[in-house]
Scaffold this motif. Structure first.
Motif, PDB file in Angstrom:
ATOM      1  N   PRO A  17      62.725-103.882  73.287  1.00 31.50           N
ATOM      2  CA  PRO A  17      63.610-102.597  73.575  1.00 31.50           C
ATOM      3  C   PRO A  17      64.893-102.731  74.159  1.00 31.50           C
ATOM      4  O   PRO A  17      65.869-102.232  73.837  1.00 31.50           O
ATOM      5  CB  PRO A  17      62.548-101.641  74.560  1.00 31.50           C
ATOM      6  N   ASP A  34      54.047 -96.809  67.252  1.00 39.13           N
ATOM      7  CA  ASP A  34      54.249 -96.689  68.763  1.00 39.13           C
ATOM      8  C   ASP A  34      55.642 -97.489  69.037  1.00 39.13           C
ATOM      9  O   ASP A  34      56.573 -96.817  69.778  1.00 39.13           O
ATOM     10  CB  ASP A  34      53.247 -97.561  69.772  1.00 39.13           C
ATOM     11  N   ARG A  35      55.982 -98.598  68.605  1.00 37.23           N
ATOM     12  CA  ARG A  35      57.172 -99.237  68.729  1.00 37.23           C
ATOM     13  C   ARG A  35      58.257 -98.599  68.104  1.00 37.23           C
ATOM     14  O   ARG A  35      59.341 -98.322  68.671  1.00 37.23           O
ATOM     15  CB  ARG A  35      57.227-100.656  68.270  1.00 37.23           C
ATOM     16  N   GLU A  80      59.015 -95.506  70.191  1.00 33.97           N
ATOM     17  CA  GLU A  80      60.045 -95.701  71.173  1.00 33.97           C
ATOM     18  C   GLU A  80      61.580 -96.285  70.852  1.00 33.97           C
ATOM     19  O   GLU A  80      62.291 -95.852  71.676  1.00 33.97           O
ATOM     20  CB  GLU A  80      59.644 -97.320  72.015  1.00 33.97           C
TER      21      GLU A  80
END
Length: 200
Positions: free
Chosen positions: A10, A83-84, A87
């Motif tokens: 991230p 989910d990634r 994000e």
């Protein structure tokens, strides 16, 4: 993606966004949403096999089939990727709103805009139904303390609405008010004021 390849972190993703223009950020958002949609579609197709309600080899039967572990694993991996991706959308939103000062609204999908509008309508309806507290009218004080005033313009003349409990304003014209203020300023000066004018 091979088993030993790791996705970008991230922090590195956020750093890479700094060099992208707003139009490129728009494209990146669309790309990520497209990837999420494909992964969700894939999961929807795999779910009957993962649950054992469908089999790939034999025709459907009334008997319950065994869950396909490969499909279970694929769904789990797809959900991790979703989910990634979610994000990453949040990271882009921070870049857009906090770093660039651009409203996220222009990046929202049609579904998100509709959901936001419904949420706003619901909040407005809830606010309208909220009872007054301790006998208050629920009206903001700016409407009663003179901050906001309403009125109409008829034939080029401004007619202010009378507010309940407040006296009407003066009836002097601009010229009459100017003359009255000049007279008052002269009277305030007194005989012993060498410089003239008003002192505070």
């Amino acid at each position: 993606m091979s088993a030993d390849t790791q996705p970008i972190s991230p922090a590195r993703f956020a750093a890479a966004l700094k060099d992208l223009s707003i139009s490129m950020l728009h494209l990146k958002v669309l790309e990520i949403r497209n990837s999420i949609a494909h992964l969700q579609y894939s999961n929807d197709q795999l779910r009957p096999f993962a649950q054992g309600s469908a089999t790939a080899v034999s025709p459907p039967s009334t008997e319950s089939a065994e869950p396909d572990q490969d499909c279970v694993d694929a769904i789990r991996e797809n959900e991790q990727v979703i989910d990634r991706m979610t994000e990453r959308l949040a990271i882009i939103r921070i870049e857009v709103e906090d770093e660039r000062g651009v409203s996220w609204t222009e990046f929202m999908s049609t579904e998100e805009l509709e959901a936001q509008q419904e949420k706003n309508r619901s909040a407005a309806a809830d606010a309208a139904e909220t009872p007054a507290v301790n006998g208050e009218s629920g009206e903001h004080s700016a409407w009663s303390d003179g901050t906001f005033q309403t009125g109409t313009i008829r034939n080029g003349q401004v007619h202010m609405d009378q507010q309940p409990g407040r006296p009407n304003g003066g009836t002097l014209s601009d010229e009459e008010l100017r003359t009255a203020m000049e007279e008052r300023m002269r009277n305030l000066g007194g005989d012993d004021d060498d410089e003239g004018g008003m002192h505070l």
